[in-house]
Design a protein around this motif. Structure first.
Motif, PDB file in Angstrom:
ATOM      1  N   LYS A   2       1.039  -1.491  -0.133  1.00 36.40           N
ATOM      2  CA  LYS A   2      -0.063  -0.006  -0.056  1.00 36.40           C
ATOM      3  C   LYS A   2       0.597   0.912  -0.227  1.00 36.40           C
ATOM      4  O   LYS A   2       1.534   1.499   1.089  1.00 36.40           O
TER       5      LYS A   2
ATOM      6  N   SER B 117       3.758   0.518   2.667  1.00 37.08           N
ATOM      7  CA  SER B 117       3.771  -0.166   3.754  1.00 37.08           C
ATOM      8  C   SER B 117       3.358  -2.022   3.220  1.00 37.08           C
ATOM      9  O   SER B 117       2.319  -1.861   2.028  1.00 37.08           O
TER      10      SER B 117
ATOM     11  N   SER C 159       6.330   9.215  -0.672  1.00 36.06           N
ATOM     12  CA  SER C 159       6.145   8.538  -0.298  1.00 36.06           C
ATOM     13  C   SER C 159       6.655   7.068   0.030  1.00 36.06           C
ATOM     14  O   SER C 159       8.182   7.406  -0.264  1.00 36.06           O
TER      15      SER C 159
ATOM     16  N   ARG D 136       2.099   4.716   0.556  1.00 35.04           N
ATOM     17  CA  ARG D 136       1.230   5.728   2.010  1.00 35.04           C
ATOM     18  C   ARG D 136       1.944   7.111   1.765  1.00 35.04           C
ATOM     19  O   ARG D 136       3.326   7.137   1.212  1.00 35.04           O
ATOM     20  N   THR D 137       1.443   8.132   2.364  1.00 40.11           N
ATOM     21  CA  THR D 137       2.706   9.668   1.985  1.00 40.11           C
ATOM     22  C   THR D 137       2.644  10.145   3.398  1.00 40.11           C
ATOM     23  O   THR D 137       1.494  10.036   4.198  1.00 40.11           O
TER      24      THR D 137
END
Length: 103
Positions: free
Chosen positions: A8, A20, A17, A10-11
């Protein structure tokens, strides 16, 4: 042991960025436990573009940690489960069966 890994994107609050990794573990009674998967530096991460993918690892090369935390906004107590993997190899090719029951 063989599990399916999902990546996934994520930011952070600063706009950086990162990926995970998530998975589900099945207990002996059949219940599922959602876990965050962390890979130790010596074994490396799966490539996010290859996810979802199945990986194999020996139970001796992994451990599960659980921690309690308090949600900042609600004050509720939550549980975080992390699977730490120190050695793994690609498993059987991943096949998505989520739409098998539809025409």
């Amino acid at each position: 042991m063989e599990i399916t890994i999902y990546a996934k994107k994520r930011t952070t609050k600063e706009g950086k960025s990162f990926y995970s990794y998530l998975s589900n573990l099945t207990r002996k009674d059949g219940t599922k436990l959602t876990v965050s998967v962390k890979f130790r530096d010596e074994c490396g991460n799966p490539k996010p573009e290859n996810c979802p993918m199945s990986i194999k690892f020996d139970k001796r090369d992994a451990n599960l940690s659980t921690r309690k935390f308090v949600h900042f906004e609600t004050g509720e107590v939550g549980t975080s489960n992390t699977l730490w993997v120190s050695a793994w190899e690609p498993g059987t090719p991943f096949v998505d069966h989520s739409l098998d029951d539809f025409e």
